[in-house]
Write a protein that holds these residues in place. Structure first.
Motif, PDB file in Angstrom:
ATOM      1  N   GLN A  13      31.524  75.667  69.196  1.00 31.82           N
ATOM      2  CA  GLN A  13      31.115  75.739  67.799  1.00 31.82           C
ATOM      3  C   GLN A  13      32.345  75.794  66.897  1.00 31.82           C
ATOM      4  O   GLN A  13      33.427  76.207  67.310  1.00 31.82           O
ATOM      5  N   GLY A  14      32.163  75.364  65.652  1.00 33.45           N
ATOM      6  CA  GLY A  14      33.286  75.335  64.726  1.00 33.45           C
ATOM      7  C   GLY A  14      34.362  74.357  65.147  1.00 33.45           C
ATOM      8  O   GLY A  14      35.534  74.522  64.804  1.00 33.45           O
ATOM      9  N   THR A  15      33.961  73.318  65.875  1.00 32.63           N
ATOM     10  CA  THR A  15      34.911  72.332  66.409  1.00 32.63           C
ATOM     11  C   THR A  15      34.460  70.937  65.992  1.00 32.63           C
ATOM     12  O   THR A  15      33.490  70.405  66.534  1.00 32.63           O
TER      13      THR A  15
ATOM     14  N   MET B 140      28.404  65.079  70.446  1.00 35.13           N
ATOM     15  CA  MET B 140      28.805  65.554  69.130  1.00 35.13           C
ATOM     16  C   MET B 140      27.553  65.944  68.353  1.00 35.13           C
ATOM     17  O   MET B 140      26.704  65.106  68.071  1.00 35.13           O
ATOM     18  N   GLY B 141      27.436  67.248  68.044  1.00 34.28           N
ATOM     19  CA  GLY B 141      26.281  67.730  67.312  1.00 34.28           C
ATOM     20  C   GLY B 141      25.424  68.647  68.162  1.00 34.28           C
ATOM     21  O   GLY B 141      24.932  68.242  69.218  1.00 34.28           O
ATOM     22  N   GLY B 142      25.244  69.884  67.699  1.00 37.98           N
ATOM     23  CA  GLY B 142      24.473  70.862  68.457  1.00 37.98           C
ATOM     24  C   GLY B 142      23.131  71.181  67.853  1.00 37.98           C
ATOM     25  O   GLY B 142      22.544  72.221  68.154  1.00 37.98           O
ATOM     26  N   GLY B 143      22.622  70.287  66.993  1.00 41.07           N
ATOM     27  CA  GLY B 143      21.284  70.466  66.448  1.00 41.07           C
ATOM     28  C   GLY B 143      20.223  70.223  67.510  1.00 41.07           C
ATOM     29  O   GLY B 143      20.531  70.115  68.707  1.00 41.07           O
ATOM     30  N   PRO B 144      18.948  70.116  67.115  1.00 38.66           N
ATOM     31  CA  PRO B 144      17.873  69.965  68.103  1.00 38.66           C
ATOM     32  C   PRO B 144      18.055  68.794  69.059  1.00 38.66           C
ATOM     33  O   PRO B 144      17.810  68.931  70.259  1.00 38.66           O
ATOM     34  N   ALA B 145      18.501  67.628  68.563  1.00 36.38           N
ATOM     35  CA  ALA B 145      18.668  66.470  69.449  1.00 36.38           C
ATOM     36  C   ALA B 145      19.799  66.702  70.444  1.00 36.38           C
ATOM     37  O   ALA B 145      19.638  66.499  71.654  1.00 36.38           O
ATOM     38  N   GLY B 146      20.954  67.131  69.958  1.00 38.88           N
ATOM     39  CA  GLY B 146      22.101  67.326  70.838  1.00 38.88           C
ATOM     40  C   GLY B 146      21.896  68.433  71.845  1.00 38.88           C
ATOM     41  O   GLY B 146      22.232  68.289  73.034  1.00 38.88           O
ATOM     42  N   SER B 147      21.338  69.562  71.405  1.00 38.93           N
ATOM     43  CA  SER B 147      21.139  70.680  72.328  1.00 38.93           C
ATOM     44  C   SER B 147      20.081  70.350  73.373  1.00 38.93           C
ATOM     45  O   SER B 147      20.207  70.738  74.545  1.00 38.93           O
ATOM     46  N   THR B 148      19.040  69.613  72.982  1.00 42.03           N
ATOM     47  CA  THR B 148      18.007  69.225  73.945  1.00 42.03           C
ATOM     48  C   THR B 148      18.555  68.238  74.965  1.00 42.03           C
ATOM     49  O   THR B 148      18.304  68.373  76.175  1.00 42.03           O
ATOM     50  N   LEU B 149      19.304  67.249  74.509  1.00 46.78           N
ATOM     51  CA  LEU B 149      19.916  66.295  75.437  1.00 46.78           C
ATOM     52  C   LEU B 149      20.847  67.017  76.405  1.00 46.78           C
ATOM     53  O   LEU B 149      20.811  66.780  77.619  1.00 46.78           O
ATOM     54  N   GLY B 150      21.673  67.908  75.885  1.00 51.64           N
ATOM     55  CA  GLY B 150      22.581  68.648  76.752  1.00 51.64           C
ATOM     56  C   GLY B 150      21.848  69.473  77.790  1.00 51.64           C
ATOM     57  O   GLY B 150      22.215  69.481  78.974  1.00 51.64           O
TER      58      GLY B 150
ATOM     59  N   GLU C  87      29.900  73.129  62.809  1.00 51.00           N
ATOM     60  CA  GLU C  87      29.379  74.359  62.227  1.00 51.00           C
ATOM     61  C   GLU C  87      29.397  75.486  63.255  1.00 51.00           C
ATOM     62  O   GLU C  87      29.464  75.254  64.468  1.00 51.00           O
ATOM     63  N   VAL C  88      29.286  76.713  62.738  1.00 49.37           N
ATOM     64  CA  VAL C  88      29.074  77.884  63.579  1.00 49.37           C
ATOM     65  C   VAL C  88      27.639  78.348  63.349  1.00 49.37           C
ATOM     66  O   VAL C  88      27.239  78.597  62.211  1.00 49.37           O
ATOM     67  N   PHE C  89      26.870  78.432  64.416  1.00 48.99           N
ATOM     68  CA  PHE C  89      25.460  78.788  64.306  1.00 48.99           C
ATOM     69  C   PHE C  89      25.311  80.309  64.238  1.00 48.99           C
ATOM     70  O   PHE C  89      26.134  81.025  64.815  1.00 48.99           O
ATOM     71  N   PRO C  90      24.257  80.789  63.560  1.00 48.19           N
ATOM     72  CA  PRO C  90      23.187  80.060  62.872  1.00 48.19           C
ATOM     73  C   PRO C  90      23.658  79.471  61.547  1.00 48.19           C
ATOM     74  O   PRO C  90      24.552  80.009  60.904  1.00 48.19           O
ATOM     75  N   ARG C  91      23.042  78.356  61.184  1.00 50.36           N
ATOM     76  CA  ARG C  91      23.315  77.717  59.902  1.00 50.36           C
ATOM     77  C   ARG C  91      22.002  77.150  59.363  1.00 50.36           C
ATOM     78  O   ARG C  91      21.098  76.801  60.104  1.00 50.36           O
TER      79      ARG C  91
ATOM     80  N   GLU D 129      17.380  80.007  62.807  1.00 52.75           N
ATOM     81  CA  GLU D 129      17.113  80.694  64.073  1.00 52.75           C
ATOM     82  C   GLU D 129      16.678  79.718  65.159  1.00 52.75           C
ATOM     83  O   GLU D 129      17.120  79.811  66.312  1.00 52.75           O
ATOM     84  N   PHE D 130      15.796  78.790  64.814  1.00 54.37           N
ATOM     85  CA  PHE D 130      15.278  77.835  65.794  1.00 54.37           C
ATOM     86  C   PHE D 130      16.411  77.019  66.416  1.00 54.37           C
ATOM     87  O   PHE D 130      16.523  76.906  67.643  1.00 54.37           O
ATOM     88  N   ASP D 131      17.259  76.442  65.576  1.00 54.24           N
ATOM     89  CA  ASP D 131      18.355  75.619  66.088  1.00 54.24           C
ATOM     90  C   ASP D 131      19.315  76.443  66.940  1.00 54.24           C
ATOM     91  O   ASP D 131      19.855  75.951  67.940  1.00 54.24           O
ATOM     92  N   HIS D 132      19.523  77.699  66.546  1.00 54.48           N
ATOM     93  CA  HIS D 132      20.419  78.570  67.314  1.00 54.48           C
ATOM     94  C   HIS D 132      19.845  78.853  68.702  1.00 54.48           C
ATOM     95  O   HIS D 132      20.577  78.870  69.705  1.00 54.48           O
TER      96      HIS D 132
END
Length: 580
Positions: free
Chosen positions: A121-123, A1-11, A28-32, A103-106
């Motif tokens: 996203q958006g979920t 849960m969460g697509g920020g830097p921690a979640g996307s890196t872990l994934g 959220e829907v990226f970019p944000r 942009e970075f997080d996206h």
């Protein structure tokens, strides 16, 4: 849960290093947009490990960063190059980046999708319900997903984990951040002063400037405005919310904000002609918080990044810590699922993840508060600063005392706080960090004290993880790196993309250890000791021979063995008795 830097890196790490099926859900829907635009340098190795570094560097969303200017004393600002002591030895600059977070997080989330993560996203996730075989993740649209493991990487405001996991304070200081982006600003490296080490080579630092009501940040951020790429500066104030209620000090009003920053020493020279990109200010609460538990082995529930803890942003550490903790979480999940460890070692590794990251969070927060304490002494008339750095009584966990005994002051902070003397002795002993360190010292450990192993104390072979495990960065002073590793670090920083293996990655695998524990509670509190660094085998043989006076053995012990003795005393594995 969460697509920020921690979640996307872990994934991304799990997708590339295992055959686990991994999904990311983000409301959220990226970019944000997101706060936190300037990073500490462990971000670079973390991005390289996940495979995202090349994609970030190929984008126009970042500016190279080499350190910081910290103007807390107008007569004597502190400057910090990353790993300055190592740079002085090998001549290789360490660096990181200021970024446009949208942009970075996206880029990081897209990278996770590129390497095989299923991204939604958006979920929004509304609940996690553990059961015997993992758990059920409930989504806002009424659907559900079965998961073997659930990781909360959704940030500080996580309602899902908060419902089952209390959050406490990491600091007595509860701030608010107020900021906006501006065009027309000058660069911090161009401040004309003999102390400004960034000027001659046009190296970009972050600027941090104290004033009566708090402190300000000044960060170059490339943004897209009206369809055009523009270099803006993010200008922010960190203050106490109570200050905003005082006449003429509501910094959420843009005119009041600009008037204030144009009076701050050094910063005023940079923002004379700035123009805001929008006619309002942005705000975010800036409280240092920590979850009670970062993981539950039986519930298969794990916390990463700001969902686990958030430390004061004074040293831009948030994203670096989040990405590195994501690496530790990836290692934990891989070792839990790959069949290489026995059940007891898997459980202990989860406990290590929880205890060691708690220790990291709390010791780092105490270091920040130590600096606030020093600033308060230089600002005796400021209500804001004199409510900062006033004590270490935050209900410090017993495990944190172990961390305080087993670590040294973070090198970058020590550089800045001592004006590069790098001597802990130059810090104020009454400050929160040193006060807590003094509390961690075992009572009664005098030369005449008699040491005896507790009857249930035992030692066994085990594995652990290195936390925080920053790759290619200067370790605390109590860790001595071999010359070959130091040479590898210099080679790495010449180009992390072409020399990714020049230096070891601490969180690529578990490390063997000797685990000191109680036979009455084999899965309870324990101490993991490094066989080579801590000299645990020799110390165990010495202590096993029977009661011994501390003064008779202290002279024969290495500093690491003395730390281990103290940790065993605090943990109750070694008893202290006065001499007969």
């Amino acid at each position: 849960m969460g697509g920020g830097p921690a979640g996307s890196t872990l994934g991304a790490l799990l997708a590339q290093r295992s055959d686990l099926r991994t999904a990311i859900f983000d409301k959220e829907v990226f970019p944000r947009e997101h706060i936190g635009e300037s990073f500490a340098h462990p971000v670079v190795p973390a991005l390289q490990e996940s495979g995202a570094l090349a994609k970030v560097l190929a984008s126009p969303c970042w500016v190279k960063k080499y350190g910081g200017v910290y103007a807390w004393d107008p007569d004597r600002p502190s400057v910090a190059l990353f790993d300055r002591a190592l740079f002085e030895q090998d001549g290789v600059l360490r660096w990181t980046m200021h970024v446009n977070r949208a942009e970075f997080d996206h880029i990081l989330l897209d990278h996770a999708a590129d390497v095989g993560v299923e991204v939604f996203q958006g979920t929004a996730v509304t609940a996690y319900e553990p059961d015997a075989n993992g758990g059920v993740v409930r989504l806002a649209d009424g659907t559900s997903v079965r998961a073997g493991y659930f990781v909360d990487a959704s940030g500080r405001q996580s309602s899902v984990s908060a419902a089952r996991n209390k959050r406490g304070w990491l600091s007595n200081f509860k701030n608010i951040a107020i900021w906006q982006h501006f065009t027309g600003g000058k660069h911090t490296q161009n401040l004309p002063a003999d102390w400004n080490v960034f000027t001659s080579d046009n190296f970009s630092p972050i600027g941090c400037f104290a004033f009566r009501d708090g402190w300000c940040w000044y960060i170059p951020v490339p943004k897209i405005i009206d369809g055009r790429r523009v270099l803006t500066h993010s200008v922010g104030i960190v203050t106490n919310p109570a200050v905003l209620k005082e006449p003429g000090r509501d910094y959420t009003d843009q005119a009041t904000f600009l008037a204030a920053v144009r009076e701050v020493p050094y910063l005023r020279d940079l923002v004379t002609d700035v123009v805001p990109v929008a006619d309002h200010m942005i705000t975010a609460t800036n409280y240092s918080r920590v979850a009670e538990e970062f993981g539950d082995y039986d519930e298969r529930h794990l916390l990463v990044g700001d969902a686990a803890f958030f430390v004061d942003p004074l040293f831009s550490s948030g994203v670096a810590v989040a990405l590195t903790q994501a690496q530790a979480a990836a290692l934990l999940l891989l070792k839990t699922t790959d069949g290489s460890l026995e059940e007891a070692d898997r459980r202990q590794l989860w406990r290590d993840y929880n205890d060691k990251w708690h220790g990291t969070a709390e010791t780092f927060a105490l270091m920040i508060d130590q600096w606030y304490h020093a600033i308060a002494k230089n600002n005796p008339d400021s209500v804001y600063w004199n409510t900062r750095g006033t004590g270490a009584d935050l209900g410090i966990r017993e495990q944190t005392f172990d961390a305080l005994l087993n670590t040294a002051f973070q090198p970058a902070l020590l550089d800045v706080m001592t004006h590069n003397s790098r001597r802990v002795e130059d810090l104020d002993a009454a400050g929160p960090y040193l006060s807590a360190t003094a509390l961690a010292e075992p009572a009664g450990l005098t030369p005449d004290a008699v040491l005896t192993l507790a009857p249930t104390t035992a030692v066994r072979d085990g594995v652990t993880m290195l936390v925080p495990g920053f790759k290619a960065t200067n370790p605390p002073a109590n860790v001595q790196l071999p010359p070959a590793v130091l040479a590898g670090m210099a080679e790495y920083w010449k180009n992390p993309l072409t020399h990714p293996t020049a230096v070891p990655a601490p969180l690529r695998d578990t490390v063997p250890c000797k685990r000191i524990h109680s036979t009455e509670d084999p899965h309870g509190p324990s101490i993991d000791a490094d066989v080579r660094r801590d000299g645990v085998d020799e110390l165990w043989e010495l202590l096993s021979a029977g009661p011994v006076k501390y003064g008779e053995i202290a002279g024969r012990l290495t500093p690491a063995q003395i730390r281990l003795v103290k940790r065993m005393c605090v943990g109750g594995f070694l008893h202290i008795a006065p001499a007969a």
